[in-house]
Design an enzyme around this catalytic site. Structure first.
Site, PDB file in Angstrom:
ATOM      1  CD1 TRP A  97      34.026  55.461  18.929  1.00 37.92           C
ATOM      2  CD2 TRP A  97      33.719  56.836  17.185  1.00 37.92           C
ATOM      3  NE1 TRP A  97      32.952  56.280  19.208  1.00 37.92           N
ATOM      4  CE2 TRP A  97      32.746  57.126  18.162  1.00 37.92           C
ATOM      5  CE3 TRP A  97      33.713  57.568  15.996  1.00 37.92           C
ATOM      6  CZ2 TRP A  97      31.776  58.126  17.992  1.00 37.92           C
ATOM      7  CZ3 TRP A  97      32.753  58.566  15.814  1.00 37.92           C
ATOM      8  CH2 TRP A  97      31.806  58.834  16.810  1.00 37.92           C
ATOM      9  CE  LYS A 156      35.292  60.840  23.002  1.00 36.16           C
ATOM     10  NZ  LYS A 156      33.928  60.543  23.189  1.00 36.16           N
ATOM     11  CG  ASP A 211      40.460  57.770  17.500  1.00 39.00           C
ATOM     12  OD1 ASP A 211      40.601  58.536  18.468  1.00 39.00           O
ATOM     13  OD2 ASP A 211      39.348  57.512  16.985  1.00 39.00           O
TER      14      ASP A 211
HETATM   15  C1  PLP Z   1      37.365  56.876  19.857  1.00 35.96           C
HETATM   16  C2  PLP Z   1      36.627  57.976  19.163  1.00 35.96           C
HETATM   17  N1  PLP Z   1      37.081  58.413  17.977  1.00 35.96           N
HETATM   18  C3  PLP Z   1      36.463  59.404  17.312  1.00 35.96           C
HETATM   19  C4  PLP Z   1      35.331  60.009  17.816  1.00 35.96           C
HETATM   20  C5  PLP Z   1      34.662  61.108  17.044  1.00 35.96           C
HETATM   21  O1  PLP Z   1      34.832  62.306  17.715  1.00 35.96           O
HETATM   22  P1  PLP Z   1      34.098  63.649  17.240  1.00 35.96           P
HETATM   23  O2  PLP Z   1      32.631  63.467  17.480  1.00 35.96           O
HETATM   24  O3  PLP Z   1      34.703  64.682  18.104  1.00 35.96           O
HETATM   25  O4  PLP Z   1      34.405  63.856  15.807  1.00 35.96           O
HETATM   26  C6  PLP Z   1      34.819  59.593  19.058  1.00 35.96           C
HETATM   27  C7  PLP Z   1      33.607  60.215  19.628  1.00 35.96           C
HETATM   28  O5  PLP Z   1      33.076  59.855  20.627  1.00 35.96           O
HETATM   29  C8  PLP Z   1      35.491  58.543  19.734  1.00 35.96           C
HETATM   30  O6  PLP Z   1      35.043  58.112  20.915  1.00 35.96           O
END
Ligand code: PLP
Length: 362
Positions: free
Chosen positions: A101, A196, A172
């Site tokens: 991520w 989550k 994040d």
């Molecule tokens: C730590 C993290 N950041 C960003 C995201 C991306 O999220 P989204 O799919 O809601 O855009 C996720 C998705 O699992 C994630 O676990």
């Protein structure tokens, strides 16, 4: 609710039953008014009160004063990978890349950055993201506009045990939001997709330090400006109203359980049950994280001796009422996501299943 199985999905994920029951009731008939909360105008008094209480409870849980705004957005945390540089990147920004991520955040940033630069301060990609690079390896630029980190890598199963200190830290926190106390008051911006620990997908929560606004760039549309979103109480357009309502019920639930200190304690207990099952398996299960202190308390990742055994493990666990255990599509193995709503009993059931499976197959 009569039948709830243990759902270890990484997100959308298990939510507290109590919060879901209250949300379901409010969906049908909100406070006995004869309409559901998803059926009223976002500019009406009922929903306005929901937004006010959600913001107030969010700040209360995080011990936040008036220094920060709470903003609701759409487009997932992925949208923020782009919106953050769009708003706050002038010359260069530092990114720590410790997993899937944070790598995506840096890469998405690079798409909109030029002529400004995205500087990767350290990366653990060469070791398949089996840990997050330690602070001693970070090549930080003191003049960077901000420093972006992902504090819990959902795919690779590790976390930063403590959040770094930096004058312009952007976090994040998607997969660990509200799972432990967070020093949000010391951060420039903290964000996370709700799906989550917090609520349904389709909703992103961002907490923004107000001091950032004077330095904010002009965005192509107001909808993508943190300042404008905050000023309009996230109502430049129609926000995901029911998602915000569920978030409110989840905040009420967290508070009723003792807040973030209680969540942290509970999550540590749950994580220990699973890591002990891995460590005491005589090598049958192998944790994927090389630095033990970085093991995530939210996403427990491990491997079995073969892909065939992994498939059998997932199938048999499903038959036993434990679902969502398959690792991320590009990584494989097992991932047990144990967010706030997963009860200790779920982790105990999985640990006992692991022991039984290993004794039959090793
Ligand atoms: C730590 C993290 N950041 C960003 C995201 C991306 O999220 P989204 O799919 O809601 O855009 C996720 C998705 O699992 C994630 O676990």
């Amino acid at each position: 609710m009569s039948h709830r199985i243990f759902n270890f999905s990484a997100g959308p994920a298990m939510l507290p039953t109590e919060a879901l029951e209250k949300s379901a009731a409010a969906l049908l008939d909100y406070q006995g008014k004869g309409f559901g909360i998803a059926e009223v105008s976002h500019r009406g008094k009922e929903f306005d009160a929901v937004v006010d209480e959600t913001i107030q409870r969010c700040k209360q849980l995080l011990n936040l004063g008036d220094s920060h705004d709470v903003v609701f957005l759409q487009g997932g945390a992925t949208a923020l990978f782009t919106l953050i540089p769009m708003n706050f990147l002038h010359t260069s920004a530092d990114y720590l890349v410790g997993g899937e991520w944070s790598k995506k955040a840096a890469n998405n940033g690079k798409e909109v950055a030029p002529p400004a630069k995205i500087n990767v301060v350290a990366s653990s990609e060469s070791s398949n993201f089996d840990h997050s690079p330690p602070p001693s390896e970070w090549k930080l630029d003191p003049s960077a506009d901000y420093f972006h980190v992902c504090t819990n890598e959902t795919v690779h199963g590790h976390r930063l045990p403590t959040w770094p200190k930096h004058p312009n830290l952007i976090v994040d926190a998607s997969s660990e939001f509200m799972s432990r106390p967070h020093p949000v008051s010391e951060c420039a911006l903290v964000y996370g997709g709700a799906q989550k620990n917090l609520g349904p997908s389709g909703l992103v929560l961002a907490i923004v330090r107000k001091e950032l606004y004077p330095k904010q760039k002009k965005t192509p549309a107001k909808l993508w400006s943190f300042k404008d979103l905050a000023e309009s109480k996230s109502m430049i357009n129609t926000p995901p109203t029911f998602g915000i309502y569920i978030l409110l019920e989840v905040f009420r639930w967290i508070e009723s359980k003792g807040g973030l200190v209680a969540m942290e304690k509970l999550n540590a207990t749950k994580a220990k049950v699973l890591y002990d099952a891995i460590d005491n398996s005589g090598g049958f299960y192998k944790g994927t994280v090389s630095v033990k202190e970085q093991r995530s308390h939210m996403n427990v990742t491990y491997r079995l001796p073969s892909n065939e055994l992994t498939d059998e493990f997932v199938k048999t666990a499903t038959k036993n009422g434990m679902v969502g255990l398959k690792g991320y599509r590009t990584v494989g193995g097992i991932r047990a996501s144990i967010y706030n709503a997963m009860p200790v009993e779920g982790c105990q059931a999985l640990a006992s299943f692991m022991k039984d499976f290993a004794s039959k197959k090793s």
